[in-house]
Enzyme design. Structure first.
Site: not given
Ligand code: GLA
Length: 701
Positions: A453, A521
């Protein structure tokens, strides 16, 4: 294999792909000039195109303007510069001198030097086998003793689009949780720049464009497209002149960021690939998908497993018992890869702390990760872990030990976003630490999958100890690539998902070293139809992670039926991201059934050809179809997003089938003629109401 030929008489090169042609030449003063891009031409036919260079009209107007193969700043060139340099003595103009070229294994390299200064420039071209994609890049080498050369702009390529009466551009815009919103709009006169100044590919734009004359449709028409393989800051500029000329120049970097080339250095840009297709936007997308599958993704023949991800179920509230329970439920559904998301490491009880401390939180996992990994493996699933290697929370052991490891300027605020700062991966010690941490984690616990990420853009991007701080923008991204490459080499079984707050890092650069990307997301299936539509213009379903999550949705709070959520996610790489411990038995039973169905259709979805039958904005009903590479099977997804009063169900016309063949509906047993499905269509038999969906499986008889 593409044919590439040089004609010494005209000093021109012709590249012939399976269905297209591309040509460039040297002008009398040795500059590289564009000649042709479009349907395939023989060398004889190209001879008709070559002599078109015209004399200047007057002091102000040059009909050849915009024809530079890589538009360089200098002399009487006023077009958008793709190459803009400042030599050590302050001179900013480039004068090309042709050196030589080589043609080797589907690759052409044409070499130049500056007439006076110690700079060599190579224009690279490569046609990956079996595609019409032309990969282009630029290499700059400082080969003299003088001082540094400032690189103001170094694009990978300038694409010259043939003159048309009008031009339209397709591209995506967006924001967090609403990535990949497709736009088709007239190309403005003047210069229009798309890009990212954030150090990541970004949610707000994506580095590709498609151009047509305004007449192309999904199934018909010529489309010129270009896609940049880069995951840091980038810019793509369209330039449209009053003379009717349109060019697209693109590469890494951003205005005001000026790295240097020191004696002995070579700067190689990422690939900015171009593709000419006939057959509408659908054919353009399918050609990009085929390219991604054959030449970009590292393990294209694999089928991506059905994944479970714990993020929406637990947030930061991670416990060993909770993860075990989720894992058991997931395994019983038929999930093949269990991914524990954020919250498992350091003092990570929220987004305020712990990033950078890549050791297991012993309060949450008293026996380390082994028991959980063992359990997941014992349940027959692979084990995946969320990491965010480029980041640090100020509240972390790492930051307390190395406050100088982050991007910063001594006299400026260190702006926090999501309470975190960006580590400077351009520093070899920081990149080395990141590799070692990840390598240890993967090796120690037998991790099969990392979700990598990146949850904030750069800011105050300084590197006080370095004399050439601006180089960090490119070198950070290169270090991310390097770490991924090294991890993969050290752990051949490791698979990686790229993520950046959802879809903030989706591009061919990251796809070359990852197996899938987290699309957004936003897992709301209605919004996802639109996001997936934009994503799929260039990128393949094989890499498009899509989860079924809880109802109402975590991000949008909208309620949609479980069936609809499944069908939308099954059009990509299916995952489950809900709190399945709380799901009622009937939902679990339905999920089991749909996961089994997905496993049956996924070779067609993940490796097949995409035909967009009805886009998500068409009168409440949208549809798409995947046809297996061998044409033997097809899967049709039909969605009714919104039911309108008194609209009768209409037949959905299919695509990509053999008219003379017959196809059996695997569920009803009904047999249809391909010709009828193509000409008239199929009544999908959607259930009533909003958020209705069907999946139809067809087998060729
Ligand atoms: C980001 C990712 C999510 C999740 C969060 C965790 O927003 O896109 O899918 O993994 O971080 O903090």
């Amino acid at each position: 294999m593409a044919e590439i030929a040089f004609d010494a008489g005209t000093r021109s090169w012709l590249i012939r792909t399976a269905a297209t042609g591309y040509a460039l030449r040297l002008t009398e003063d040795d500059a590289p000039s564009h000649v042709y891009w479009g349907p395939a031409l023989t060398p004889d036919q190209l001879a008709d195109v070559l002599p078109r260079t015209k004399e200047r009209w007057d002091a102000f107007n040059d009909p050849n303007e915009g024809l530079d193969e890589l538009a360089a700043d200098g002399g009487t060139r006023y077009w958008t510069p793709a190459l803009q340099l400042r030599f050590a003595d302050g001179t900013r103009a480039l004068e090309w001198r042709y050196l030589d070229h080589d043609i080797d294994d589907g690759m052409l390299r044409v070499r130049f030097r500056d007439r006076h200064y110690p700079l060599r420039i190579t224009l690279g071209y490569r046609v990956p086998a079996g595609t019409d994609v032309i990969e282009r890049w630029t290499e700059l080498t400082h080969d003299g003793p003088d001082g540094p050369i400032e690189v103001i702009r170094a694009d990978s390529a300038t694409w010259v689009v043939p003159v048309r009466p009008d031009y339209r551009i397709s591209h995506v815009t967006g924001r967090w949780a609403a990535e990949s919103q497709l736009l088709r709009e007239p190309v403005p006169h003047g210069e229009t720049t798309f890009g990212s100044r954030r150090g990541i590919t970004g949610h707000h734009a994506n580095p590709w464009v498609m151009l047509d004359d305004g007449e192309a449709t999904e199934r018909h028409g010529e489309v010129y497209s270009a896609a940049l393989a880069w995951s840091g800051s980038w810019r793509i500029t369209t330039t449209r002149s009053s003379t009717g000329r349109l060019t697209v120049t693109g590469g890494f970097g951003q205005d005001g960021v000026v790295p240097r080339l020191n004696p002995g250095d070579t700067l190689t840009t990422p690939v900015f690939a171009g593709l000419y297709t006939d057959g509408g936007f659908g054919a353009a997308s399918r050609a990009w998908h085929a390219y991604a599958l054959r030449h970009v993704l590292p393990h294209p023949d694999e089928l991506r497993p059905v994944l479970y991800n714990s993020w929406e179920a637990t947030g930061f509230d991670v416990t060993e018992a909770g993860q075990r329970e989720l894992a058991k439920k997931a395994a019983a559904l038929g999930v093949e890869l269990f991914v524990m998301d954020d919250g498992w490491f350091g003092a990570r009880d929220g987004d305020h702390a712990g990033l950078g401390d890549w050791h297991v939180n012993r309060d949450k996992f008293p026996g380390g990760l082994e028991p959980l990994v063992g359990e997941v493996h014992g349940l027959g699933m692979k084990f995946g872990l969320w990491v965010e290697p480029e980041m640090v929370n100020p509240d972390s052991e790492l930051y307390r030990a190395h406050p100088d490891w982050v991007l910063h300027y001594p006299q400026r605020t260190r702006s926090e976003l999501r309470r975190q700062l960006v580590l400077n991966f351009a520093r070899p010690d920081v990149a080395g630490w990141a590799f070692d941490s990840l390598d240890a984690l993967v090796g120690e616990y037998g991790i099969d999958f990392l979700k990598w990420d990146m949850n904030r853009p750069f800011s105050e991007a300084g590197w006080p100890d370095d004399g050439d701080q601006d180089r960090l923008w490119v070198e950070h991204t290169r270090a991310v690539y390097g770490i991924m490459d090294r991890l993969r080499a050290a752990h051949p079984g490791l698979r990686i998902e790229a993520c950046s707050g959802g879809g903030g890092r989706i591009d061919f650069g990251v796809m070359a070293r990852t197996d899938q990307v987290w699309t957004s997301d936003n897992t709301d299936s209605l919004d996802r139809l639109v996001i997936q539509h934009g994503y799929g213009q260039v990128y393949p379903a094989r890499a498009m992670s899509a989860w079924v999550t809880d109802d109402p949705n975590f991000v949008t709070h909208r309620s949609t039926p479980l069936r609809f959520r499944f069908h939308v996610a099954m059009a990509g790489v299916l995952g489950i991201g809900g709190d399945i411990v709380e799901w009622p038995e009937e939902d679990l039973a339905y999920a089991r059934e749909q996961i089994a169905l997905y496993k049956e259709i996924r070779p067609v979805v993940q490796h097949g050809r995409l035909h967009r039958l009805l886009p998500p904005d068409t009168d409440g009903v949208s549809a798409l179809q995947y046809v297996a590479a061998d044409g033997e099977r097809a899967v049709v997804f039909v969605f009714r997003q919104a039911a309108h009063f008194h609209t009768h169900e209409r037949p959905v016309r299919l695509d990509g089938l053999a008219p003379s063949a017959r196809y059996r509906d695997d569920d009803t047993g009904q047999v249809w003629h391909g010709a009828a499905l193509l000409a008239h269509g199929l009544f999908p038999g959607l259930p009533d109401g909003d958020f209705a969906s069907v999946v139809i499986r067809l087998t060729k008889l």
